[in-house]
Design a protein around this motif. Structure first.
Motif, PDB file in Angstrom:
ATOM      1  N   UNK A   8       0.830  -1.207   0.000  1.00 45.87           N
ATOM      2  CA  UNK A   8       0.000   0.000   0.000  1.00 45.87           C
ATOM      3  C   UNK A   8       0.864   1.257   0.000  1.00 45.87           C
ATOM      4  N   UNK A   9       1.969   1.219   0.711  1.00 48.82           N
ATOM      5  CA  UNK A   9       2.867   2.361   0.766  1.00 48.82           C
ATOM      6  C   UNK A   9       3.457   2.663  -0.614  1.00 48.82           C
ATOM      7  N   UNK A  10       3.856   1.625  -1.327  1.00 43.24           N
ATOM      8  CA  UNK A  10       4.437   1.823  -2.648  1.00 43.24           C
ATOM      9  C   UNK A  10       3.389   2.309  -3.656  1.00 43.24           C
ATOM     10  N   UNK A  11       2.175   1.845  -3.525  1.00 40.36           N
ATOM     11  CA  UNK A  11       1.116   2.299  -4.434  1.00 40.36           C
ATOM     12  C   UNK A  11       0.880   3.803  -4.262  1.00 40.36           C
ATOM     13  N   UNK A  12       1.022   4.287  -3.048  1.00 42.55           N
ATOM     14  CA  UNK A  12       0.824   5.714  -2.804  1.00 42.55           C
ATOM     15  C   UNK A  12       2.004   6.540  -3.324  1.00 42.55           C
ATOM     16  N   UNK A  13       3.219   5.992  -3.230  1.00 43.22           N
ATOM     17  CA  UNK A  13       4.419   6.761  -3.583  1.00 43.22           C
ATOM     18  C   UNK A  13       4.738   6.704  -5.076  1.00 43.22           C
ATOM     19  N   UNK A  14       4.427   5.608  -5.739  1.00 47.67           N
ATOM     20  CA  UNK A  14       4.815   5.438  -7.139  1.00 47.67           C
ATOM     21  C   UNK A  14       3.731   5.979  -8.088  1.00 47.67           C
ATOM     22  N   UNK A  15       4.156   6.336  -9.274  1.00 49.71           N
ATOM     23  CA  UNK A  15       3.222   6.855 -10.270  1.00 49.71           C
ATOM     24  C   UNK A  15       2.200   5.784 -10.647  1.00 49.71           C
ATOM     25  N   UNK A  16       0.973   6.178 -10.964  1.00 50.51           N
ATOM     26  CA  UNK A  16      -0.099   5.197 -11.259  1.00 50.51           C
ATOM     27  C   UNK A  16       0.250   4.238 -12.390  1.00 50.51           C
ATOM     28  N   UNK A  17       0.966   4.715 -13.418  1.00 53.42           N
ATOM     29  CA  UNK A  17       1.249   3.840 -14.558  1.00 53.42           C
ATOM     30  C   UNK A  17       2.193   2.689 -14.195  1.00 53.42           C
ATOM     31  N   UNK A  18       2.830   2.750 -13.016  1.00 54.46           N
ATOM     32  CA  UNK A  18       3.731   1.660 -12.608  1.00 54.46           C
ATOM     33  C   UNK A  18       3.015   0.620 -11.754  1.00 54.46           C
ATOM     34  N   UNK A  19       1.784   0.897 -11.348  1.00 56.76           N
ATOM     35  CA  UNK A  19       1.106   0.015 -10.397  1.00 56.76           C
ATOM     36  C   UNK A  19       0.855  -1.382 -10.960  1.00 56.76           C
ATOM     37  N   UNK A  20       0.763  -1.495 -12.274  1.00 55.29           N
ATOM     38  CA  UNK A  20       0.493  -2.808 -12.858  1.00 55.29           C
ATOM     39  C   UNK A  20       1.634  -3.791 -12.602  1.00 55.29           C
ATOM     40  N   UNK A  21       2.816  -3.266 -12.247  1.00 56.13           N
ATOM     41  CA  UNK A  21       3.959  -4.137 -11.988  1.00 56.13           C
ATOM     42  C   UNK A  21       4.115  -4.464 -10.501  1.00 56.13           C
ATOM     43  N   UNK A  22       3.229  -3.921  -9.666  1.00 60.48           N
ATOM     44  CA  UNK A  22       3.251  -4.213  -8.233  1.00 60.48           C
ATOM     45  C   UNK A  22       2.250  -5.326  -7.950  1.00 60.48           C
ATOM     46  N   UNK A  23       2.707  -6.368  -7.254  1.00 60.84           N
ATOM     47  CA  UNK A  23       1.846  -7.526  -6.987  1.00 60.84           C
ATOM     48  C   UNK A  23       1.923  -7.874  -5.510  1.00 60.84           C
ATOM     49  N   UNK A  24       0.763  -7.961  -4.861  1.00 59.71           N
ATOM     50  CA  UNK A  24       0.698  -8.405  -3.471  1.00 59.71           C
ATOM     51  C   UNK A  24       0.335  -9.882  -3.460  1.00 59.71           C
ATOM     52  N   UNK A  25       1.225 -10.708  -2.908  1.00 55.23           N
ATOM     53  CA  UNK A  25       0.975 -12.147  -2.833  1.00 55.23           C
ATOM     54  C   UNK A  25       0.081 -12.450  -1.644  1.00 55.23           C
ATOM     55  N   UNK A  26      -0.724 -13.450  -1.791  1.00 61.24           N
ATOM     56  CA  UNK A  26      -1.638 -13.822  -0.707  1.00 61.24           C
ATOM     57  C   UNK A  26      -0.946 -14.610   0.395  1.00 61.24           C
ATOM     58  N   UNK A  27       0.257 -15.039   0.153  1.00 62.07           N
ATOM     59  CA  UNK A  27       0.989 -15.784   1.176  1.00 62.07           C
ATOM     60  C   UNK A  27       2.341 -16.227   0.645  1.00 62.07           C
ATOM     61  N   UNK A  28       3.194 -16.737   1.555  1.00 58.11           N
ATOM     62  CA  UNK A  28       4.541 -17.180   1.171  1.00 58.11           C
ATOM     63  C   UNK A  28       4.496 -18.346   0.186  1.00 58.11           C
ATOM     64  N   UNK A  29       3.467 -19.140   0.279  1.00 63.60           N
ATOM     65  CA  UNK A  29       3.387 -20.320  -0.588  1.00 63.60           C
ATOM     66  C   UNK A  29       3.237 -19.937  -2.057  1.00 63.60           C
ATOM     67  N   UNK A  30       2.799 -18.700  -2.306  1.00 65.50           N
ATOM     68  CA  UNK A  30       2.615 -18.257  -3.690  1.00 65.50           C
ATOM     69  C   UNK A  30       3.865 -17.570  -4.255  1.00 65.50           C
TER      70      UNK A  30
END
Length: 630
Positions: free
Chosen positions: A490-512
């Motif tokens: 969430x912190x990076x989504x706020x700091x980075x430009x919107x066009x870069x957000x498609x490269x940010x991925x939040x994993x649901x857990x370590x197994x993924x």
């Protein structure tokens, strides 16, 4: 070694390393036992004193090393303005051999000569005899021996080893091949054996003569002038009886002048005194401290880390500190205490002290050390005290005229000063530019990521500047940045430009998590490392390297660069980094000054990853990665 090593050049115990001191043990036990079991009137004082004097001479020699290196880092009264390198440190690492040799010979002569076994503590007649014999036969014979050693035959086989050091340090004085050192001891034995033979020997004068030889040797090989002119003004003939560091330095730079041992009288008698001796002496006394262009402000990690500074043990400073150094730290804690007391006496406990002075092209570069330890940054009380010291160092750097200041290790911690931004806020007109090195560090990290990588796992704290700059650079390169920490995401989504957000991925857990490249900060735990698949590359973007717990993974270096070939006077390693490798944080300040950039890089300010990288390469810095170096 000499250019053409002659017979008996190697020291007999050269292959023993530090185990060579075991050679003294039987003699020390024997002399101590005899001292304890003998009656008060029959004790062999001279033999009993050999071991304490050996230890005293080792401590005394280290004292000269520390004081000399502290003085040359300040550049005040410096004589020869040339570079000292790792080759010289390696060549001079056996400076204690002559102390060990003296001890062994004392034991042997004492055992073989009965007259040496009943020597009193003091005899004034022996003092007079030692002084006369040294000023006469010893100085005279040494002068002609020294001239003979400069004949091409002996010089190539023996004496060239000593003269390989143009920029001398105190311990340079005792760096000779074994055969040459034996001949010197034979000369110095003239007063000692004469005193024994005439019954005028004493423990104080015999060992005092050794200390005198050490003192004069170390004095003459200092690369700074410390003999006050007042001595020669009050008693002019003294210039013929006592040499100065500048007098002997001419022998190391001109080779064919100033051959005398300690008394220039013989050079004046035989016409070999260098005509520029007085001029160099005057010039060295007037030499002032040079103002630094760039200051790198670092700190100690543990009390034992003090011995690995340039002011500490020269051979340890010239080698990278072990990453797994818990045992080494406890082992070095004992010698670190007296060294810490000495440094505190030299510079005080409430200010940063100069540890190193380098040069790159026309830039004067200095490393200052805040006398604090890593543990002090981890408590609120300690952090407050550290903050005051760091802020004072920033003010001192500005007062000294430094154009750029970089903050090393935890001196730029967010909790301490927000990556240095606090000092700019408090003093908006701060002339010294604060550089936290984020751009160049990020560039160094990107270089360590294996080619062809399409995704990375980013671990770190939310709100961290380094993580944000790295994530932005990765996204621009269309590399997917995966995270398991929602706050970081969430912190990076706020700091980075919107066009870069498609490269940010939040994993649901370590197994993924399937990424083979993990970018890790300071707080990487052993548990997190054990979650990684075999073959994962751990690439730190932190000041400190992670504690490696996986043998089936690849651990990369902390962000660092190889220094340019033109980088001068570098003969100490920076923490755990190998020789001629510098942390990217420290290099960033140098690049900033070379480029003439007139902005701070701290807080939210960023120079630019690609801009900093191109500038560093243009000035001769080269990429470094421990994994590639293997």
């Amino acid at each position: 070694m000499a250019s053409k090593p002659g017979p008996l050049s190697r020291w007999p115990w050269q292959d023993l390393g530090n185990y060579k001191y075991a050679l003294v043990a039987p003699w020390a036990v024997r002399s101590t036992y005899r001292f304890v079991t003998s009656g008060s009137g029959e004790r062999d004082l001279l033999a009993f004193a050999v071991l304490p004097v050996l230890l005293l001479r080792l401590l005394y020699s280290q004292l000269w090393i520390t004081v000399s290196r502290h003085q040359t880092a300040r550049s005040r009264h410096r004589i020869v303005d040339k570079s000292l390198d790792f080759d010289q440190v390696d060549r001079e690492r056996n400076w204690d051999d002559q102390i060990l040799l003296t001890a062994l010979l004392f034991y042997v002569v004492n055992a073989a000569v009965p007259a040496a076994q009943s020597v009193p503590w003091w005899n004034s007649k022996g003092l007079v005899m030692a002084a006369l014999l040294h000023a006469g036969p010893v100085e005279f014979l040494y002068y002609w021996l020294h001239r003979a050693l400069h004949h091409h035959f002996l010089y190539a086989r023996y004496h060239s080893h000593h003269h390989a050091s143009i920029v001398t340090e105190p311990i340079t004085s005792v760096i000779h091949p074994f055969a040459e050192e034996v001949v010197y001891f034979t000369l110095f034995a003239i007063p000692l054996l004469t005193m024994v033979g005439t019954g005028t020997a004493s423990v104080a004068v015999t060992n005092g003569y050794l200390i005198y030889i050490d003192f004069m040797n170390y004095l003459g090989h200092c690369n700074f002038e410390l003999v006050p002119k007042l001595l020669f003004d009050v008693f002019p003939p003294l210039r013929y009886l006592v040499y100065t560091p500048s007098f002997h330095s001419l022998h190391h730079t001109q080779f064919r002048t100033n051959y005398s041992l300690f008394m220039p009288l013989y050079d004046h008698l035989y016409g070999t005194a260098d005509k520029s001796s007085d001029e160099l002496y005057e010039r060295a006394l007037q030499c002032r401290e040079e103002a630094p262009d760039v200051v790198h402000l670092t700190h100690l990690t543990t009390p034992a880390s003090l011995v690995r500074l340039r002011l500490g043990f020269a051979s340890l400073a010239a080698a990278p500190a072990p990453l797994a150094s818990r045992y080494c730290t406890s082992l070095l804690a004992a010698p670190a205490r007296p060294l810490a007391a000495l440094v505190a006496a030299l510079v005080g406990r409430t200010t940063a002290f100069r540890s190193e002075a380098n040069r790159l092209h026309k830039l004067n570069l200095e490393t200052w050390v805040v006398p604090t330890y890593t543990s002090q940054y981890q408590s609120k009380q300690g952090l407050y005290a550290v903050g005051r010291l760091v802020e004072k160092a920033v003010a001192d750097a500005e007062a000294s005229g430094a154009r750029v200041l970089t903050l090393g290790l935890l001196n730029q911690a967010n909790e301490l000063n927000k990556n240095g931004e606090l000092y700019v806020i408090r003093k908006p007109d701060l002339r010294t530019k604060i550089v936290d090195g984020t751009s160049l560090v990020a560039a160094a990290v990107l270089h360590m990521i294996p080619r062809g990588t399409t995704d990375v796992l980013l671990l770190g704290d939310a709100g961290g500047k380094m993580a944000a700059v790295l994530a932005s650079a990765l996204c621009q390169r269309e590399i997917q940045v995966q995270m398991v920490d929602k706050d970081l995401y969430e912190s990076l989504k706020q700091e980075l430009r919107p066009e870069t957000h498609e490269h940010l991925v939040l994993l649901s857990g370590w197994s993924h998590c399937s990424s083979k490249v993990w970018l890790v900060g300071d707080k990487l735990t052993g548990e997190e490392q054990r979650r990684a698949q075999a073959g994962v590359h751990f690439v730190p973007y932190s000041q400190f390297p992670p504690d490696a717990v996986r043998g089936d993974c690849v651990y990369h270096s902390t962000p660092a660069l190889l220094v340019p070939d033109a980088f001068e006077n570098l003969h100490a390693c920076e923490n755990w980094l190998p020789r001629r490798v510098m942390s990217a944080w420290r290099a960033a300040g140098i690049v900033h000054a070379l480029q003439g950039w007139d902005d701070h890089e701290c807080g939210a300010r960023v120079t630019g990853v690609d801009k900093a990288w191109r500038a560093a390469l243009a000035h001769g810095f080269r990429p470094y990665d421990r994994h590639d170096a293997k």
